[in-house]
Design a protein around this motif. Structure first.
Motif, PDB file in Angstrom:
ATOM      1  N   SER A  87     -10.129  22.679  54.845  1.00 27.12           N
ATOM      2  CA  SER A  87     -10.821  21.437  54.536  1.00 27.12           C
ATOM      3  C   SER A  87     -10.599  20.463  55.689  1.00 27.12           C
ATOM      4  O   SER A  87      -9.747  20.695  56.544  1.00 27.12           O
ATOM      5  N   PRO A  88     -11.357  19.386  55.726  1.00 31.33           N
ATOM      6  CA  PRO A  88     -11.146  18.398  56.790  1.00 31.33           C
ATOM      7  C   PRO A  88      -9.711  17.852  56.747  1.00 31.33           C
ATOM      8  O   PRO A  88      -9.164  17.604  55.683  1.00 31.33           O
ATOM      9  N   GLY A  89      -9.116  17.739  57.897  1.00 34.86           N
ATOM     10  CA  GLY A  89      -7.757  17.223  57.994  1.00 34.86           C
ATOM     11  C   GLY A  89      -6.681  18.276  57.845  1.00 34.86           C
ATOM     12  O   GLY A  89      -5.496  17.947  57.803  1.00 34.86           O
ATOM     13  N   VAL A  90      -7.071  19.548  57.760  1.00 34.93           N
ATOM     14  CA  VAL A  90      -6.072  20.599  57.571  1.00 34.93           C
ATOM     15  C   VAL A  90      -5.171  20.744  58.798  1.00 34.93           C
ATOM     16  O   VAL A  90      -3.986  21.070  58.659  1.00 34.93           O
ATOM     17  N   ALA A  91      -5.679  20.477  59.970  1.00 37.41           N
ATOM     18  CA  ALA A  91      -4.854  20.592  61.187  1.00 37.41           C
ATOM     19  C   ALA A  91      -3.725  19.568  61.181  1.00 37.41           C
ATOM     20  O   ALA A  91      -2.599  19.882  61.564  1.00 37.41           O
ATOM     21  N   ASP A  92      -4.009  18.360  60.746  1.00 36.79           N
ATOM     22  CA  ASP A  92      -2.965  17.334  60.685  1.00 36.79           C
ATOM     23  C   ASP A  92      -1.905  17.695  59.649  1.00 36.79           C
ATOM     24  O   ASP A  92      -0.711  17.540  59.889  1.00 36.79           O
ATOM     25  N   THR A  93      -2.348  18.202  58.509  1.00 33.37           N
ATOM     26  CA  THR A  93      -1.406  18.624  57.471  1.00 33.37           C
ATOM     27  C   THR A  93      -0.560  19.789  57.961  1.00 33.37           C
ATOM     28  O   THR A  93       0.657  19.833  57.727  1.00 33.37           O
ATOM     29  N   ALA A  94      -1.188  20.741  58.647  1.00 28.91           N
ATOM     30  CA  ALA A  94      -0.454  21.891  59.174  1.00 28.91           C
ATOM     31  C   ALA A  94       0.589  21.448  60.198  1.00 28.91           C
ATOM     32  O   ALA A  94       1.715  21.961  60.211  1.00 28.91           O
ATOM     33  N   LEU A  95       0.249  20.497  61.042  1.00 24.27           N
ATOM     34  CA  LEU A  95       1.192  20.001  62.040  1.00 24.27           C
ATOM     35  C   LEU A  95       2.387  19.325  61.364  1.00 24.27           C
ATOM     36  O   LEU A  95       3.535  19.517  61.776  1.00 24.27           O
ATOM     37  N   LEU A  96       2.135  18.577  60.310  1.00 23.83           N
ATOM     38  CA  LEU A  96       3.234  17.948  59.577  1.00 23.83           C
ATOM     39  C   LEU A  96       4.132  19.005  58.925  1.00 23.83           C
ATOM     40  O   LEU A  96       5.361  18.885  58.928  1.00 23.83           O
ATOM     41  N   MET A  97       3.516  20.046  58.386  1.00 26.10           N
ATOM     42  CA  MET A  97       4.296  21.118  57.763  1.00 26.10           C
ATOM     43  C   MET A  97       5.136  21.860  58.809  1.00 26.10           C
ATOM     44  O   MET A  97       6.287  22.220  58.552  1.00 26.10           O
ATOM     45  N   LEU A  98       4.566  22.083  59.984  1.00 26.55           N
ATOM     46  CA  LEU A  98       5.321  22.746  61.060  1.00 26.55           C
ATOM     47  C   LEU A  98       6.484  21.874  61.526  1.00 26.55           C
ATOM     48  O   LEU A  98       7.589  22.370  61.752  1.00 26.55           O
ATOM     49  N   ALA A  99       6.229  20.585  61.678  1.00 20.44           N
ATOM     50  CA  ALA A  99       7.298  19.680  62.093  1.00 20.44           C
ATOM     51  C   ALA A  99       8.416  19.660  61.054  1.00 20.44           C
ATOM     52  O   ALA A  99       9.600  19.665  61.404  1.00 20.44           O
ATOM     53  N   ALA A 100       8.049  19.673  59.786  1.00 24.16           N
ATOM     54  CA  ALA A 100       9.056  19.688  58.723  1.00 24.16           C
ATOM     55  C   ALA A 100       9.853  20.993  58.753  1.00 24.16           C
ATOM     56  O   ALA A 100      11.076  20.987  58.583  1.00 24.16           O
ATOM     57  N   SER A 101       9.168  22.119  58.991  1.00 24.86           N
ATOM     58  CA  SER A 101       9.879  23.400  58.998  1.00 24.86           C
ATOM     59  C   SER A 101      10.845  23.489  60.174  1.00 24.86           C
ATOM     60  O   SER A 101      11.969  23.970  60.030  1.00 24.86           O
ATOM     61  N   TRP A 102      10.436  23.016  61.354  1.00 22.00           N
ATOM     62  CA  TRP A 102      11.341  22.997  62.501  1.00 22.00           C
ATOM     63  C   TRP A 102      12.525  22.074  62.219  1.00 22.00           C
ATOM     64  O   TRP A 102      13.654  22.368  62.584  1.00 22.00           O
ATOM     65  N   SER A 103      12.267  20.955  61.551  1.00 27.99           N
ATOM     66  CA  SER A 103      13.353  20.011  61.255  1.00 27.99           C
ATOM     67  C   SER A 103      14.370  20.615  60.298  1.00 27.99           C
ATOM     68  O   SER A 103      15.580  20.446  60.486  1.00 27.99           O
ATOM     69  N   VAL A 104      13.894  21.318  59.277  1.00 31.64           N
ATOM     70  CA  VAL A 104      14.808  21.959  58.327  1.00 31.64           C
ATOM     71  C   VAL A 104      15.655  23.012  59.036  1.00 31.64           C
ATOM     72  O   VAL A 104      16.876  23.060  58.859  1.00 31.64           O
ATOM     73  N   ASN A 105      15.011  23.847  59.845  1.00 29.43           N
ATOM     74  CA  ASN A 105      15.760  24.882  60.566  1.00 29.43           C
ATOM     75  C   ASN A 105      16.780  24.270  61.531  1.00 29.43           C
ATOM     76  O   ASN A 105      17.912  24.738  61.638  1.00 29.43           O
ATOM     77  N   ALA A 106      16.374  23.232  62.242  1.00 28.50           N
ATOM     78  CA  ALA A 106      17.295  22.572  63.178  1.00 28.50           C
ATOM     79  C   ALA A 106      18.457  21.927  62.422  1.00 28.50           C
ATOM     80  O   ALA A 106      19.606  22.010  62.870  1.00 28.50           O
ATOM     81  N   ALA A 107      18.173  21.310  61.280  1.00 24.96           N
ATOM     82  CA  ALA A 107      19.238  20.696  60.482  1.00 24.96           C
ATOM     83  C   ALA A 107      20.235  21.753  60.005  1.00 24.96           C
ATOM     84  O   ALA A 107      21.452  21.519  60.029  1.00 24.96           O
TER      85      ALA A 107
END
Length: 101
Positions: free
Chosen positions: A62-82
């Protein structure tokens, strides 16, 4: 008998791994944000964010899926780094006898 150097090689290894992963995560996420059309940077970001990035499978096209995906990727990297930083900085606990038998 106390050991003069209380920093174990394993502990410093976790710190190096956490630092490398954190820097790589920042580079990948910023790369995806700056050049969202790059397939290679997106694949690297998804692979580095595993297993949390599997949540991308729940997104619809849907429209805006790229922005949502980028936020999800940033969150996943943050969890792994934490988690890596937690392993690197936690104090060693008592897992066995304090002296050899």
């Amino acid at each position: 008998m106390p050991i003069a150097n209380s920093r174990s090689p394993a502990r410093s290894g976790w710190r190096v791994a956490a630092l490398i992963y954190t820097v790589a995560g920042v580079v990948c996420i910023l790369g995806c944000a700056v050049a969202p059309d790059s397939d290679v940077s997106l694949l690297i970001a998804i692979a580095g964010g595993l297993p949390w990035s599997l949540s991308l499978l729940t997104l619809g096209l849907s429209p805006g899926v790229a922005d949502t995906a980028l936020l999800m990727l940033a969150a996943s990297w943050s969890v792994n780094a934490a988690l890596l930083w937690w392993l690197a900085l936690r104090r060693p606990g008592r897992h066995g006898p304090s002296h050899p038998a």
